[in-house]
Write a protein that holds these residues in place. Structure first.
Motif, PDB file in Angstrom:
ATOM      1  N   PRO A  43      -1.228  26.454  42.950  1.00  0.00           N
ATOM      2  CA  PRO A  43      -0.941  26.509  44.392  1.00  0.00           C
ATOM      3  C   PRO A  43      -2.167  26.089  45.203  1.00  0.00           C
ATOM      4  N   GLY A  44      -1.922  25.259  46.217  1.00  0.00           N
ATOM      5  CA  GLY A  44      -3.014  24.784  47.062  1.00  0.00           C
ATOM      6  C   GLY A  44      -3.701  23.537  46.548  1.00  0.00           C
ATOM      7  N   ALA A  45      -3.262  23.037  45.394  1.00  0.00           N
ATOM      8  CA  ALA A  45      -3.866  21.814  44.840  1.00  0.00           C
ATOM      9  C   ALA A  45      -3.643  20.631  45.778  1.00  0.00           C
ATOM     10  N   LYS A  46      -4.489  19.626  45.660  1.00  0.00           N
ATOM     11  CA  LYS A  46      -4.377  18.438  46.516  1.00  0.00           C
ATOM     12  C   LYS A  46      -3.839  17.232  45.761  1.00  0.00           C
ATOM     13  N   ASN A  47      -3.947  17.266  44.449  1.00  0.00           N
ATOM     14  CA  ASN A  47      -3.518  16.117  43.660  1.00  0.00           C
ATOM     15  C   ASN A  47      -2.486  16.543  42.614  1.00  0.00           C
ATOM     16  N   PHE A  48      -1.346  15.893  42.608  1.00  0.00           N
ATOM     17  CA  PHE A  48      -0.252  16.224  41.688  1.00  0.00           C
ATOM     18  C   PHE A  48       0.130  15.007  40.833  1.00  0.00           C
ATOM     19  N   GLU A  49      -0.823  14.098  40.663  1.00  0.00           N
ATOM     20  CA  GLU A  49      -0.534  12.847  39.961  1.00  0.00           C
ATOM     21  C   GLU A  49      -0.071  13.093  38.528  1.00  0.00           C
ATOM     22  N   LYS A  50      -0.731  14.009  37.817  1.00  0.00           N
ATOM     23  CA  LYS A  50      -0.372  14.292  36.422  1.00  0.00           C
ATOM     24  C   LYS A  50       1.080  14.778  36.318  1.00  0.00           C
ATOM     25  N   GLN A  51       1.446  15.706  37.174  1.00  0.00           N
ATOM     26  CA  GLN A  51       2.800  16.258  37.131  1.00  0.00           C
ATOM     27  C   GLN A  51       3.842  15.208  37.517  1.00  0.00           C
ATOM     28  N   LEU A  52       3.517  14.393  38.511  1.00  0.00           N
ATOM     29  CA  LEU A  52       4.475  13.384  38.971  1.00  0.00           C
ATOM     30  C   LEU A  52       4.631  12.250  37.964  1.00  0.00           C
ATOM     31  N   GLU A  53       3.569  11.943  37.261  1.00  0.00           N
ATOM     32  CA  GLU A  53       3.684  10.924  36.206  1.00  0.00           C
ATOM     33  C   GLU A  53       4.602  11.417  35.085  1.00  0.00           C
ATOM     34  N   ALA A  54       4.522  12.711  34.784  1.00  0.00           N
ATOM     35  CA  ALA A  54       5.399  13.288  33.762  1.00  0.00           C
ATOM     36  C   ALA A  54       6.860  13.237  34.224  1.00  0.00           C
ATOM     37  N   VAL A  55       7.092  13.464  35.517  1.00  0.00           N
ATOM     38  CA  VAL A  55       8.444  13.367  36.074  1.00  0.00           C
ATOM     39  C   VAL A  55       8.969  11.945  35.925  1.00  0.00           C
ATOM     40  N   GLU A  56       8.136  10.976  36.296  1.00  0.00           N
ATOM     41  CA  GLU A  56       8.559   9.573  36.233  1.00  0.00           C
ATOM     42  C   GLU A  56       8.859   9.167  34.786  1.00  0.00           C
ATOM     43  N   LYS A  57       8.026   9.601  33.877  1.00  0.00           N
ATOM     44  CA  LYS A  57       8.205   9.255  32.466  1.00  0.00           C
ATOM     45  C   LYS A  57       9.482   9.858  31.884  1.00  0.00           C
ATOM     46  N   SER A  58       9.858  11.044  32.365  1.00  0.00           N
ATOM     47  CA  SER A  58      11.039  11.737  31.829  1.00  0.00           C
ATOM     48  C   SER A  58      12.335  11.034  32.189  1.00  0.00           C
ATOM     49  N   GLY A  59      12.343  10.318  33.310  1.00  0.00           N
ATOM     50  CA  GLY A  59      13.542   9.612  33.750  1.00  0.00           C
ATOM     51  C   GLY A  59      14.567  10.472  34.470  1.00  0.00           C
ATOM     52  N   VAL A  60      14.233  11.744  34.782  1.00  0.00           N
ATOM     53  CA  VAL A  60      15.186  12.599  35.493  1.00  0.00           C
ATOM     54  C   VAL A  60      15.349  12.133  36.939  1.00  0.00           C
ATOM     55  N   LYS A  61      16.482  12.451  37.528  1.00  0.00           N
ATOM     56  CA  LYS A  61      16.771  12.055  38.905  1.00  0.00           C
ATOM     57  C   LYS A  61      16.690  13.217  39.887  1.00  0.00           C
ATOM     58  N   SER A  62      16.623  14.459  39.350  1.00  0.00           N
ATOM     59  CA  SER A  62      16.558  15.648  40.201  1.00  0.00           C
ATOM     60  C   SER A  62      15.484  16.591  39.672  1.00  0.00           C
ATOM     61  N   VAL A  63      14.651  17.104  40.595  1.00  0.00           N
ATOM     62  CA  VAL A  63      13.544  17.982  40.202  1.00  0.00           C
ATOM     63  C   VAL A  63      13.514  19.200  41.123  1.00  0.00           C
ATOM     64  N   LEU A  64      13.608  20.380  40.533  1.00  0.00           N
ATOM     65  CA  LEU A  64      13.482  21.612  41.309  1.00  0.00           C
ATOM     66  C   LEU A  64      12.032  21.797  41.725  1.00  0.00           C
ATOM     67  N   LEU A  65      11.835  22.163  42.995  1.00  0.00           N
ATOM     68  CA  LEU A  65      10.491  22.301  43.551  1.00  0.00           C
ATOM     69  C   LEU A  65      10.399  23.606  44.349  1.00  0.00           C
ATOM     70  N   PRO A  66      10.339  24.754  43.643  1.00  0.00           N
ATOM     71  CA  PRO A  66      10.174  26.014  44.357  1.00  0.00           C
ATOM     72  C   PRO A  66       8.717  26.209  44.748  1.00  0.00           C
ATOM     73  N   GLY A  67       8.455  27.211  45.577  1.00  0.00           N
ATOM     74  CA  GLY A  67       7.068  27.475  45.951  1.00  0.00           C
ATOM     75  C   GLY A  67       6.800  27.320  47.430  1.00  0.00           C
ATOM     76  N   ASP A  68       5.529  27.377  47.776  1.00  0.00           N
ATOM     77  CA  ASP A  68       5.083  27.305  49.168  1.00  0.00           C
ATOM     78  C   ASP A  68       5.451  25.957  49.797  1.00  0.00           C
ATOM     79  N   VAL A  69       5.885  25.997  51.066  1.00  0.00           N
ATOM     80  CA  VAL A  69       6.352  24.765  51.704  1.00  0.00           C
ATOM     81  C   VAL A  69       5.248  23.723  51.856  1.00  0.00           C
ATOM     82  N   THR A  70       4.009  24.159  52.005  1.00  0.00           N
ATOM     83  CA  THR A  70       2.908  23.193  52.138  1.00  0.00           C
ATOM     84  C   THR A  70       2.715  22.423  50.836  1.00  0.00           C
TER      85      THR A  70
END
Length: 398
Positions: free
Chosen positions: A218-245
């Protein structure tokens, strides 16, 4: 002296004519000035326990707005006038304890509120000990109703929202895989993610249906690693719970990286704060979220009555916030329970009537209370289109 007496008599006659002119019949006059209840025997008290002042007052005001609109439409029950007894918890835990104690001393039949799960949890023990049933309006924390037979709610809890979003992926989007990006150490987010993953795995009969599941700080500024994993997986929907910021920052970064997925969020995404934080990155193509109410979906006659009354009071172009609709529902459900009870019914008896509430037709849809006092109800999935919230999907309870 005679002149003064005559003058006084004339003035009295003029006053009487004026009063009667304001009443079309003597019956109206009698009802307005003679028959008005002077004691609690002719009234029903409903407590309104909300943050009327303090940092949460804007949110509390919306719930009160719905309660008061319902009260204007339904001012009586069982031949008695309903009086709203207000208790301001002042957006403060210590003040909340004092406010609920003072409200209980007034012996309301039912208590409505409060905005802010923490204030309702402060009140919980006092409400249970006093045996006065209470209905929360927008509290999503499961602890409000758990282990308290006297507390109910008219909105989904955190885990419900994960389940609803899973149904949207499966039923509307017809997808059999999905992903999750989860903030570390967030219990509410974990509850939502667990319900989401459990539903998708069960419905697809596939333990590997969640093809990407990534944590972030929480509060991180860079999510490149996580987003690259999303792109590689090929999924079209991703749950994103947590703080709105954090959610807004992830959506913005995904947008810059050109990742084409739909992020799924909770009710907080319907707030304009979330839309502002995304700086235009949240659109109908990449964002969907749970909404407690949709003005576009008048799903029953009570919803139609609510919307009509709201437009008459606030203008045809006005759109009621979900908190207003749920405040309205909390009041009419309370009134329905009181109506079904005997005149001398105890709080325990009214609580039992609420527990048996089945398919109540409210402004926000069909509501049935489960054994925990939480609602099984109509669900809405919405999104942002420009600066407006639009409806994507409506689902009835299973």
């Amino acid at each position: 002296m005679k002149i003064y007496k005559v003058t006084a008599i004339i003035l009295l006659m003029i006053l009487s004519v004026t009063v009667f002119a304001g009443c079309t019949t003597f019956d109206n006059f009698k009802a307005a000035f003679i028959d008005k209840p002077e004691d609690n025997k002719a009234t029903i008290q409903i407590g309104v326990y909300e943050p009327i002042t303090g940092v949460d007052s804007q949110h509390g005001e919306l719930e009160v707005k719905g309660i008061e609109l319902a009260h204007e439409m339904y001012p009586t029950v069982n031949g008695k006038f309903v009086e709203l007894e207000y208790a301001d918890n002042a957006s403060d835990i210590n003040a909340a304890e004092t406010a609920i104690k003072e409200l209980i001393l007034k012996k309301p039949t039912v208590i409505l509120g409060s905005y802010g799960s923490v204030y309702s949890m402060v009140a919980g023990d006092y409400i249970r000990d006093a045996k006065i049933p209470a209905i929360a309006v927008t509290n999503t924390n499961p602890l409000v109703t758990s282990n308290n037979d006297y507390y109910f709610r008219v909105c989904y809890v955190d885990s419900n929202q994960g389940d609803i979003l899973a149904r949207y992926v499966l039923e509307q989007k017809k997808e059999v895989t999905a992903g999750v990006l989860l903030p570390e150490g967030d219990d509410a987010a974990m509850a939502m993610a667990t319900a989401f993953t459990d539903r998708i795995k069960a419905e697809t009969d596939n333990e590997d249906a969640i093809t990407v599941y990534e944590d972030y700080k929480p509060g991180a500024k860079n999510f490149e690693k996580q987003l690259e994993a999303v792109e590689k997986s090929g999924v079209k929907s991703v749950l994103l719970p947590g703080d709105v910021t954090d959610c807004a920052n992830i959506i913005k970064q995904a947008n810059k990286m050109g990742i084409e997925v739909m992020f799924l969020g909770d009710k907080e995404w319907s707030d304009k704060k979330f839309k502002s934080l995304t700086k235009g990155a949240a659109t109908e193509t990449n964002t969907a979220f749970v909404n407690f109410y949709s003005a576009e979906e008048t799903v029953n006659k009570e919803a139609e009555k609510f919307l009509k009354a709201y437009h008459e009071k606030y203008g045809e172009d006005s759109v009621p916030e979900d908190s207003v609709a749920l405040g309205y529902d909390a009041y009419v459900i309370a009134l329905d329970a009181i109506d079904k009870a005997d005149d001398d019914a105890t709080g325990e008896e009214i609580k039992e009537i609420l527990k048996s509430q089945n398919e109540f037709q409210g402004a926000s849809g069909t509501i049935t209370f489960n054994t925990s006092g939480d609602p099984i109800k109509t669900a809405y999935i919405s999104t942002w289109k420009n600066d407006e919230i639009i409806s994507l999907y409506t689902m009835e309870p299973l």
